[in-house]
Design a protein around this motif. Structure first.
Motif, short mmCIF file in Angstrom:
data_model
loop_
_atom_site.label_atom_id
_atom_site.label_comp_id
_atom_site.label_asym_id
_atom_site.label_seq_id
_atom_site.Cartn_x
_atom_site.Cartn_y
_atom_site.Cartn_z
N ARG A 81 0.87 -1.19 0.00
CA ARG A 81 0.00 0.00 0.00
C ARG A 81 0.90 1.23 0.00
O ARG A 81 1.95 1.25 0.63
CB ARG A 81 -0.91 0.02 1.23
CG ARG A 81 -1.90 -1.14 1.25
CD ARG A 81 -3.09 -0.88 2.17
NE ARG A 81 -4.12 -1.86 1.93
CZ ARG A 81 -4.35 -2.92 2.72
NH1 ARG A 81 -3.63 -3.11 3.81
NH2 ARG A 81 -5.29 -3.78 2.41
N VAL A 82 0.43 2.26 -0.71
CA VAL A 82 1.20 3.50 -0.82
C VAL A 82 0.28 4.68 -0.51
O VAL A 82 -0.80 4.80 -1.11
CB VAL A 82 1.78 3.67 -2.25
CG1 VAL A 82 2.48 5.02 -2.39
CG2 VAL A 82 2.73 2.54 -2.59
N ARG A 83 0.69 5.55 0.46
CA ARG A 83 -0.08 6.79 0.71
C ARG A 83 0.39 7.82 -0.30
O ARG A 83 1.58 8.18 -0.34
CB ARG A 83 0.12 7.29 2.13
CG ARG A 83 -0.76 8.51 2.42
CD ARG A 83 -0.58 9.06 3.83
NE ARG A 83 -0.99 8.12 4.86
CZ ARG A 83 -0.15 7.54 5.73
NH1 ARG A 83 1.14 7.81 5.67
NH2 ARG A 83 -0.60 6.71 6.64
N LEU A 84 -0.53 8.27 -1.12
CA LEU A 84 -0.16 9.17 -2.22
C LEU A 84 0.38 10.50 -1.72
O LEU A 84 -0.20 11.10 -0.80
CB LEU A 84 -1.38 9.43 -3.13
CG LEU A 84 -1.56 8.46 -4.31
CD1 LEU A 84 -1.80 7.04 -3.82
CD2 LEU A 84 -2.68 8.94 -5.22
N SER A 85 1.48 10.94 -2.32
CA SER A 85 2.01 12.26 -1.98
C SER A 85 1.73 13.24 -3.12
O SER A 85 1.89 14.43 -2.98
CB SER A 85 3.51 12.19 -1.72
OG SER A 85 4.19 11.74 -2.88
N GLY A 86 1.30 12.73 -4.24
CA GLY A 86 1.03 13.61 -5.38
C GLY A 86 -0.39 13.40 -5.88
O GLY A 86 -1.27 12.96 -5.14
N ASP A 87 -0.58 13.68 -7.14
CA ASP A 87 -1.90 13.57 -7.75
C ASP A 87 -2.27 12.10 -7.94
O ASP A 87 -1.42 11.23 -8.00
CB ASP A 87 -1.92 14.26 -9.12
CG ASP A 87 -1.66 15.75 -8.97
OD1 ASP A 87 -1.96 16.28 -7.88
OD2 ASP A 87 -1.16 16.36 -9.94
N ARG A 88 -3.60 11.90 -8.06
CA ARG A 88 -4.06 10.56 -8.44
C ARG A 88 -3.54 10.28 -9.85
O ARG A 88 -3.50 11.19 -10.69
CB ARG A 88 -5.58 10.53 -8.46
CG ARG A 88 -6.18 10.54 -7.07
CD ARG A 88 -7.68 10.82 -7.14
NE ARG A 88 -8.29 10.63 -5.83
CZ ARG A 88 -8.91 9.50 -5.46
NH1 ARG A 88 -9.05 8.52 -6.30
NH2 ARG A 88 -9.42 9.39 -4.25
#
Lengths: 344, 130
Positions: free
Chosen positions: B104-111
């Protein structure tokens, strides 16, 4: 031959525990006929052929003048497999599929001075290898005991379920078994019969993927990996495949005589930490310095750990080594070969 | 997660984005990829806490025959790795696709805007198989 029929792991296990069937018809089947047939092969093969009795089979190499390996072959004493199609005088030579054209051309180029004929029977014939602890009993049932009557590296004509075949107690898996050579016309029936007869004891058709993992566990060389025209037989660990005795004068002999004393590289077996497998081309390091390269590597299904064969500097073939595995360093140690030896 | 909530990459990962802010992407192997990846012997997952960038090769799955690289379709921080999978490689192909999540990755940028919906991905697989 497909890479796999069902699963490499299942086909591998079936061969180690019961029996595997291999359609190796792609291999080259040649015959050498004529008064000088043995003298001719004595000149071209690294092992003596002139004293090869009828029914005996010998592993040898065909080398270039620099001692590099053009192919590894099986030589069949006359009458060899060609007996099945009525040629009782011919010596048989089985060569690797990828080297067949090269070898036929090499043989023909060196025919001058020898009264011989070189024939390529590959398309007119087929070979099915039956390998594994249940292989001999299976073939015995179909041949009235002809398989168990053969010692290792012996061959004989036999009748299998009514079909004329040549049985060769040889293989490329580290298991007991035979390779069955037959005319192409009877190959399909033979294959179907063997599939049906081996199924009850767990026999399955086996593809190229498991053929590779099986031979690698048995530390048998594969041309293009452990063998090539820039690798000599001693570097490849095939000392038994070269006879340098007095009076032997085969192509490559002079270079090989000195290469035997001081090989530039040495084939070693490596055991790797963890479960990631090294593959062909993986660099082998000692104290950060490159000392060799992996020639074949896989995850060993039988041993449940990664194994590899490598060509390394002879000065660096003991003690801890490091493999540069896609950018990550991995510890490896040299281990005795073969990786797998069948229980007897 | 409902299967109509997932998107796919051209490299055969599936992605599910949560409703959180910022969203957390769950990345797994598509059923198509699982079908092709028989005889698995090893799975290397990314370290939790590591920062990854969309398109980066972050882990690998190894079969007897070859190594396949797995790419993250999103940029951010790895918050979980599915270590339990490492011990069930032999039965991985029998699991439903949504159970074969890798990390799992918590987004730091745009979708990401390059993901494929189910229909487009199925077409890609069919075209590739022909």
């Amino acid at each position: 031959m497909p890479v796999q029929y069902t699963s490499i792991l299942e086909e591998h296990r079936a061969t180690r525990e019961a029996v595997g069937l291999f359609d190796i018809s792609h291999m080259g089947r040649l015959s050498i006929t004529g008064p000088d047939a043995t003298a001719f092969l004595d000149r071209l093969v690294t092992r003596r052929v002139s004293d090869l009795p009828a029914g005996h089979i010998r592993y040898g190499l065909v080398c270039n003048p620099a001692g590099g390996v053009l192919d590894d072959v099986l030589v069949y004493g006359a009458p060899g497999p060609a007996e099945v199609w009525g040629d009782h005088a011919a010596l048989g030579v089985v060569v690797n599929a990828g080297n067949r054209d090269k070898l036929v051309a090499w043989f023909k180029d060196h025919q001058s001075g020898f009264d011989v004929r070189v024939d390529d029977h590959t398309h007119a014939t087929a070979t099915v290898a039956v390998q594994g602890p249940r292989a001999i009993e299976t073939v015995d049932r179909l041949t009235r005991g002809a398989a168990s009557a053969l010692q290792n590296y012996r061959g004989a004509r036999a009748t299998l379920d009514g079909r004329p075949v040549y049985l060769s107690r040889t293989g490329y898996t580290g298991e007991d078994g035979v390779e069955i050579i037959c005319p192409a016309a009877s190959a399909d029936g033979l294959w179907q019969r063997l599939v049906a007869d081996t199924a009850p004891c767990g026999g399955v058709p086996v593809g190229l993927g498991a053929r590779d993992t099986l031979r690698l566990e048995a530390a048998m060389p594969l041309y293009g990996h452990e063998l090539s025209d820039t690798i000599n037989p001693f570097e490849a660990g095939l000392h038994f495949g070269v006879t340098l005795a007095e009076g032997r004068d085969f192509i490559g002999r002079d270079v090989l005589a000195s290469a035997q004393r001081s090989p530039a590289r040495r084939r070693v077996g490596l055991a790797l930490e963890g479960r990631r497998a090294a593959r062909e081309g993986t660099p082998v390091l000692r104290d950060g310095q490159p000392v060799g390269v992996v020639t074949s590597g896989t995850f060993s299904p039988t041993l449940q750990r990664p194994i590899a064969l490598a060509l390394v500097d002879p000065a660096a073939d003991t003690g801890p080594l490091t493999l540069d595995l896609r950018g990550k360093a991995l510890s490896a140690t040299t281990v005795p070969l073969p990786f797998y030896r069948r229980p007897r | 997660m409902p299967s109509n909530d997932i998107c796919f990459t051209e490299t055969h990962e599936w992605v599910h984005l949560s409703d959180e802010t910022p969203p957390v992407a769950t990345v797994g192997l598509s059923a198509f990829a699982l079908e092709a990846l028989t005889d698995l012997v090893h799975l290397e997952l990314p370290e939790v806490g590591r920062t990854v960038e969309a398109g980066e090769n972050v882990c690998e799955v190894e079969s007897v025959k070859a190594v396949s690289e797995i790419y993250t379709p999103v940029t951010g921080e790895v918050t979980a790795a599915h270590e339990a999978l490492v011990d069930q490689l032999e039965t991985l192909t029998e699991l439903p696709q949504e159970d074969v999540w890798l990390f799992r990755v918590r987004l730091s940028g745009d979708r990401p805007d390059t993901l494929l919906d189910t229909a487009a991905y199925q077409k890609l697989c069919e075209d590739g198989a022909n």
